[in-house]
Write an enzyme that holds these catalytic residues in place. Structure first.
Site, PDB file in Angstrom:
ATOM      1  N   SER A 134      -2.433  -6.442  -6.354  1.00 31.20           N
ATOM      2  CA  SER A 134      -0.397  -6.345  -6.130  1.00 31.20           C
ATOM      3  C   SER A 134       0.676  -5.841  -6.986  1.00 31.20           C
ATOM      4  O   SER A 134       0.300  -6.226  -8.041  1.00 31.20           O
ATOM      5  CB  SER A 134       0.372  -7.698  -5.486  1.00 31.20           C
ATOM      6  OG  SER A 134       1.525  -6.816  -4.965  1.00 31.20           O
ATOM      7  N   LYS A 188      -4.095 -11.803  -0.218  1.00 27.82           N
ATOM      8  CA  LYS A 188      -3.120 -10.425  -0.591  1.00 27.82           C
ATOM      9  C   LYS A 188      -2.858  -9.801   1.054  1.00 27.82           C
ATOM     10  O   LYS A 188      -1.190  -9.439   1.003  1.00 27.82           O
ATOM     11  CB  LYS A 188      -4.740  -9.393  -0.688  1.00 27.82           C
ATOM     12  CG  LYS A 188      -3.382  -7.903  -1.547  1.00 27.82           C
ATOM     13  CD  LYS A 188      -2.432  -8.362  -1.878  1.00 27.82           C
ATOM     14  CE  LYS A 188      -1.797  -6.752  -2.229  1.00 27.82           C
ATOM     15  NZ  LYS A 188      -2.238  -5.413  -2.206  1.00 27.82           N
ATOM     16  N   HIS A 191       0.594 -11.850   1.604  1.00 27.62           N
ATOM     17  CA  HIS A 191       1.344 -11.569   0.788  1.00 27.62           C
ATOM     18  C   HIS A 191       2.244 -10.472   1.227  1.00 27.62           C
ATOM     19  O   HIS A 191       3.104  -9.819   1.387  1.00 27.62           O
ATOM     20  CB  HIS A 191       0.845 -11.108  -0.539  1.00 27.62           C
ATOM     21  CG  HIS A 191       1.345 -10.284  -0.794  1.00 27.62           C
ATOM     22  ND1 HIS A 191       1.243  -8.976  -1.252  1.00 27.62           N
ATOM     23  CD2 HIS A 191       2.086 -10.704  -2.708  1.00 27.62           C
ATOM     24  CE1 HIS A 191       2.585  -8.185  -2.005  1.00 27.62           C
ATOM     25  NE2 HIS A 191       2.626  -9.433  -2.740  1.00 27.62           N
ATOM     26  N   ASN A 192       1.687  -9.461   1.843  1.00 26.01           N
ATOM     27  CA  ASN A 192       1.584  -7.650   2.364  1.00 26.01           C
ATOM     28  C   ASN A 192       2.537  -8.508   3.272  1.00 26.01           C
ATOM     29  O   ASN A 192       3.110  -7.407   3.527  1.00 26.01           O
ATOM     30  CB  ASN A 192       0.367  -7.421   2.624  1.00 26.01           C
ATOM     31  CG  ASN A 192       0.033  -5.913   1.431  1.00 26.01           C
ATOM     32  OD1 ASN A 192       0.403  -6.682   0.156  1.00 26.01           O
ATOM     33  ND2 ASN A 192      -0.198  -4.995   1.365  1.00 26.01           N
ATOM     34  N   GLU A 195       5.258  -9.273   2.923  1.00 24.28           N
ATOM     35  CA  GLU A 195       6.602  -7.982   2.283  1.00 24.28           C
ATOM     36  C   GLU A 195       7.155  -7.102   3.060  1.00 24.28           C
ATOM     37  O   GLU A 195       7.732  -6.643   2.844  1.00 24.28           O
ATOM     38  CB  GLU A 195       5.301  -7.391   1.071  1.00 24.28           C
ATOM     39  CG  GLU A 195       6.310  -5.445   0.264  1.00 24.28           C
ATOM     40  CD  GLU A 195       4.412  -5.316  -0.609  1.00 24.28           C
ATOM     41  OE1 GLU A 195       3.739  -5.658  -0.430  1.00 24.28           O
ATOM     42  OE2 GLU A 195       4.958  -4.156   0.678  1.00 24.28           O
TER      43      GLU A 195
HETATM   44  P1  NBP Z   1      -7.345   5.696  -2.412  1.00 27.14           P
HETATM   45  O1  NBP Z   1      -6.234   4.486  -1.023  1.00 27.14           O
HETATM   46  O2  NBP Z   1      -5.984   6.620  -2.026  1.00 27.14           O
HETATM   47  O3  NBP Z   1      -7.988   5.686  -2.516  1.00 27.14           O
HETATM   48  C1  NBP Z   1      -8.475   7.162  -2.784  1.00 27.14           C
HETATM   49  C2  NBP Z   1     -10.161   6.855  -3.389  1.00 27.14           C
HETATM   50  O4  NBP Z   1     -11.010   6.135  -2.723  1.00 27.14           O
HETATM   51  C3  NBP Z   1     -10.238   7.629  -4.567  1.00 27.14           C
HETATM   52  O5  NBP Z   1     -10.864   7.479  -5.928  1.00 27.14           O
HETATM   53  C4  NBP Z   1     -11.642   8.516  -3.910  1.00 27.14           C
HETATM   54  O6  NBP Z   1     -12.269   8.829  -3.797  1.00 27.14           O
HETATM   55  C5  NBP Z   1     -12.311   6.724  -2.935  1.00 27.14           C
HETATM   56  N1  NBP Z   1     -12.765   7.308  -1.723  1.00 27.14           N
HETATM   57  C6  NBP Z   1     -12.478   8.063  -0.909  1.00 27.14           C
HETATM   58 BR1  NBP Z   1     -10.893   8.216   0.248  1.00 27.14          BR
HETATM   59  N2  NBP Z   1     -13.746   7.895   0.252  1.00 27.14           N
HETATM   60  C7  NBP Z   1     -14.637   7.630  -0.999  1.00 27.14           C
HETATM   61  C8  NBP Z   1     -16.341   7.868  -0.491  1.00 27.14           C
HETATM   62  N3  NBP Z   1     -16.634   7.326   0.763  1.00 27.14           N
HETATM   63  N4  NBP Z   1     -16.898   7.181  -1.906  1.00 27.14           N
HETATM   64  C9  NBP Z   1     -16.461   6.609  -2.711  1.00 27.14           C
HETATM   65  N5  NBP Z   1     -15.221   6.716  -3.165  1.00 27.14           N
HETATM   66  C10 NBP Z   1     -14.535   7.013  -2.236  1.00 27.14           C
HETATM   67  O7  NBP Z   1      -6.792   4.563  -3.959  1.00 27.14           O
HETATM   68  P2  NBP Z   1      -5.537   4.017  -4.161  1.00 27.14           P
HETATM   69  O8  NBP Z   1      -4.366   4.397  -3.487  1.00 27.14           O
HETATM   70  O9  NBP Z   1      -6.066   3.920  -5.564  1.00 27.14           O
HETATM   71  O10 NBP Z   1      -6.076   2.392  -3.770  1.00 27.14           O
HETATM   72  C11 NBP Z   1      -7.236   1.657  -3.605  1.00 27.14           C
HETATM   73  C12 NBP Z   1      -7.603   0.707  -2.986  1.00 27.14           C
HETATM   74  O11 NBP Z   1      -5.708  -0.414  -3.007  1.00 27.14           O
HETATM   75  C13 NBP Z   1      -6.648   0.777  -1.491  1.00 27.14           C
HETATM   76  O12 NBP Z   1      -7.573  -0.572  -0.894  1.00 27.14           O
HETATM   77  C14 NBP Z   1      -5.692   0.272  -1.459  1.00 27.14           C
HETATM   78  O13 NBP Z   1      -5.655  -0.516  -0.318  1.00 27.14           O
HETATM   79  C15 NBP Z   1      -5.245  -0.608  -2.397  1.00 27.14           C
HETATM   80  N6  NBP Z   1      -3.996  -0.835  -2.525  1.00 27.14           N
HETATM   81  C16 NBP Z   1      -2.987   0.054  -3.251  1.00 27.14           C
HETATM   82  C17 NBP Z   1      -2.157   0.392  -3.917  1.00 27.14           C
HETATM   83  C18 NBP Z   1      -1.725   1.342  -3.910  1.00 27.14           C
HETATM   84  O14 NBP Z   1      -0.074   0.967  -3.873  1.00 27.14           O
HETATM   85  N7  NBP Z   1      -1.792   2.865  -4.186  1.00 27.14           N
HETATM   86  C19 NBP Z   1      -1.289  -1.381  -4.340  1.00 27.14           C
HETATM   87  C20 NBP Z   1      -2.317  -2.388  -3.615  1.00 27.14           C
HETATM   88  C21 NBP Z   1      -3.432  -2.006  -3.107  1.00 27.14           C
HETATM   89  P3  NBP Z   1     -12.726  10.962  -4.345  1.00 27.14           P
HETATM   90  O15 NBP Z   1     -11.429  11.003  -5.836  1.00 27.14           O
HETATM   91  O16 NBP Z   1     -13.748  11.391  -4.603  1.00 27.14           O
HETATM   92  O17 NBP Z   1     -11.796  11.229  -2.814  1.00 27.14           O
END
Ligand code: NBP
Length: 494
Positions: A134, A188, A191-192, A195
């Site tokens: 988080s 987590k 936590h959300n 939130e």
């Molecule tokens: P996203 O949740 O937006 O996912 C994008 C990533 O997933 C890219 O690296 C993409 O690769 C990859 N991906 C996908 Br979509 N489909 C795929 C597949 N079939 N095979 C391999 N890779 C694949 O990214 P994020 O926002 O960085 O979040 C990552 C995790 O962390 C999620 O579970 C999210 O819920 C969690 N999270 C996010 C936040 C936040 O603030 N964003 C906070 C806390 C937790 P590509 O580049 O090749 O499309």
């Protein structure tokens, strides 16, 4: 590859979270290998590592090269979209992994998916962790709160890295081994949910101050900034104060007033409420925050409804600020209402964690979980230290509200809380989170509830039986027969 040139750890998935966490790991001095399905994100990450001071980060475009570049036992953090992408990434990488290597999924994953994957990984001799992360982009880069659960051996394998990478607070890094199975993801998720509750309560405070108190955006910014210097000091209050100061670059006034009033969501709040229902844990504040998001989504219907009720005689003008509101008093009351409502919301989240811990045998340490939320994460707040201490004083505390310190604080604030809720009701301003919290408090503190009548009704129409307060056992009464008899006796008497 020579052992000396190998990376300490690997990270696959280089969107917002992955890229920033990888740079954070590298900055803490742990050489890291990174990989992403789409090559351009690997290039971006390499460029950022160079720009940010030649950090020890190596990018890979081939999954085999990536895995083989990591020291054994290998630890690979996956940060891709939750669900099928995680399964696909594991399948791509695990072909090159060997028994004893660890997979750490850092996504917002449903805890049962983690338990299924851990089982499948174990069949191949691989260790598995589901690690809640988080703090969004900023947290990932500079110090998130980390909630790893699953294989203890996998945690031991990454312990040195995560304790350096996590946010640091006065009593240590914001990471702990949460427990077995999918406990890290579950924590987590809650936590959300908390939130969601915090954000809803803050938005209600804003609504009351704006529409009942008539505060301008500048006054709101000052109020939230002031609150952030006291008992409400937290990341969410701090960013709220900042939001009110941002001007609209496309027109006059502040940007906040130009934002469409429709809240998005990704599912963890819904899971929290579903789990609360599954476990028979009352979580009305968190549920109210979820319902509010659903209602916010009905923008067109709400616009139409506002018109219908205005035509029927209930316009917004007739349901706003009562005359002669004392702004200073209102601000003080709303602060107290917000704080007391927050205690109720955290009590619900903590009780949900405890119920799941008992069901699954996770042995969660609630005080320690409050501690790792003190920094790095979205709900970070000074107040979490008090929650930690409450559970340290009594790990069996049935509800946060009855900790002597919190109980005293609730009592000190309850009059103000009731004034705010009553004023909002009179003004037609909905405060579902504050109302739900107050009802939770008022219900929990009553030794006797009207549930006796519900039990009587259930026994009348369904013969569900009832217990008595003065003798043991299950009882059934022929309510209707007796009532009819009483009626005819009364008639005969007349
Ligand atoms: P996203 O949740 O937006 O996912 C994008 C990533 O997933 C890219 O690296 C993409 O690769 C990859 N991906 C996908 Br979509 N489909 C795929 C597949 N079939 N095979 C391999 N890779 C694949 O990214 P994020 O926002 O960085 O979040 C990552 C995790 O962390 C999620 O579970 C999210 O819920 C969690 N999270 C996010 C936040 C936040 O603030 N964003 C906070 C806390 C937790 P590509 O580049 O090749 O499309």
């Amino acid at each position: 590859m020579e052992a000396a040139t190998m990376s300490r750890i690997g990270l696959a998935g280089l969107a917002v979270m992955g890229q920033n966490l990888a740079l954070n790991v590298a900055e803490k001095g742990f050489p890291i290998s990174v990989y992403n399905r789409t090559a351009s994100r690997v290039d971006e990450t390499i460029d950022r590592a160079k720009e940010e001071g030649r950090l020890p980060l190596k990018g890979f475009y081939d999954p085999k090269d990536f895995v083989l570049s990591i020291q054994r036992p290998r630890a690979v953090i996956i940060l891709v979209k939750a669900g099928a992408p995680v399964d696909q990434t594991i399948s791509t990488l695990s072909d090159f992994m060997e028994p004893g290597d660890c997979i750490v999924d850092g996504g917002n994953e449903w805890y049962e998916n983690t338990e299924r994957r851990a089982q499948q990984a174990a069949e191949r001799g691989l260790l598995y962790l589901g690690m809640g992360v988080s703090g969004g982009e900023e947290g990932a880069r500079n110090g998130p709160s980390l909630m790893p659960g699953g294989s203890r051996a996998a945690y031991d394998c990454i312990h040195d890295v995560v304790t350096k990478v996590a946010a640091q607070v006065d009593d240590g890094p914001c990471v702990t081994y949460v427990g077995e199975g999918g406990s890290g993801n579950f924590v987590k998720m809650v936590h959300n949910g908390i939130e969601y509750g915090d954000m809803q309560l803050i938005s209600e405070a804003y609504d009351v101050l704006k529409h009942v108190g008539g505060l301008s955006n500048q006054e709101l910014a000052e109020t939230f900034a002031e609150w952030n210097r006291g008992e409400l000091e937290s990341f969410l209050i701090e960013i709220t104060a900042d939001i009110f100061t941002v001007k609209d670059e496309h027109g006059s006034g502040e940007l906040v007033d130009k934002i469409l009033d429709k809240t998005g969501m990704k599912g963890t709040g819904k899971w929290t409420v579903q789990q609360a229902a599954e476990l028979s844990i009352a979580a009305p504040t968190i549920a109210a925050s979820l319902d509010s998001r659903y209602l916010s989504g009905l923008k067109e219907e709400r616009v139409a409804a506002a018109k219908i009720f205005e035509e029927a005689g209930l316009g917004l003008g007739s349901s706003t600020s009562p005359p002669g509101v004392n702004k200073k008093q209102l601000v003080d009351d709303v602060r107290k209402a917000l704080y007391a409502s927050k205690i109720c919301s955290y009590a619900q989240g903590m009780n949900l964690l405890r119920a799941k811990s008992i069901e699954k045998g996770w042995n969660l340490n609630l005080g320690e979980l409050a501690r790792i939320w003190k920094g790095g994460c979205i709900i970070r707040a000074v107040f979490l230290d008090r929650i930690k201490k409450a559970y340290e004083r009594n790990s069996q505390l049935p509800n946060l509200m009855v900790d002597p310190d919190f109980a005293r604080e609730m009592v000190e604030r309850q009059a103000a809380w009731r004034r705010v809720v009553s004023m909002a009701i009179h003004a037609g301003i909905s405060t579902p989170g504050m109302n739900a919290s107050l009802a939770y408090f008022d219900t929990y503190r009553r030794a006797r509830l009207p549930a006796n009548l519900v039990q009587a009704q259930r026994d009348l129409f369904g013969a569900h039986t009832y217990e008595r307060i003065d003798r043991p056992g299950a009882f059934h009464t022929e309510w209707t027969k007796i009532a009819r008899h009483n009626k005819s006796a009364a008639k005969a008497f007349v």
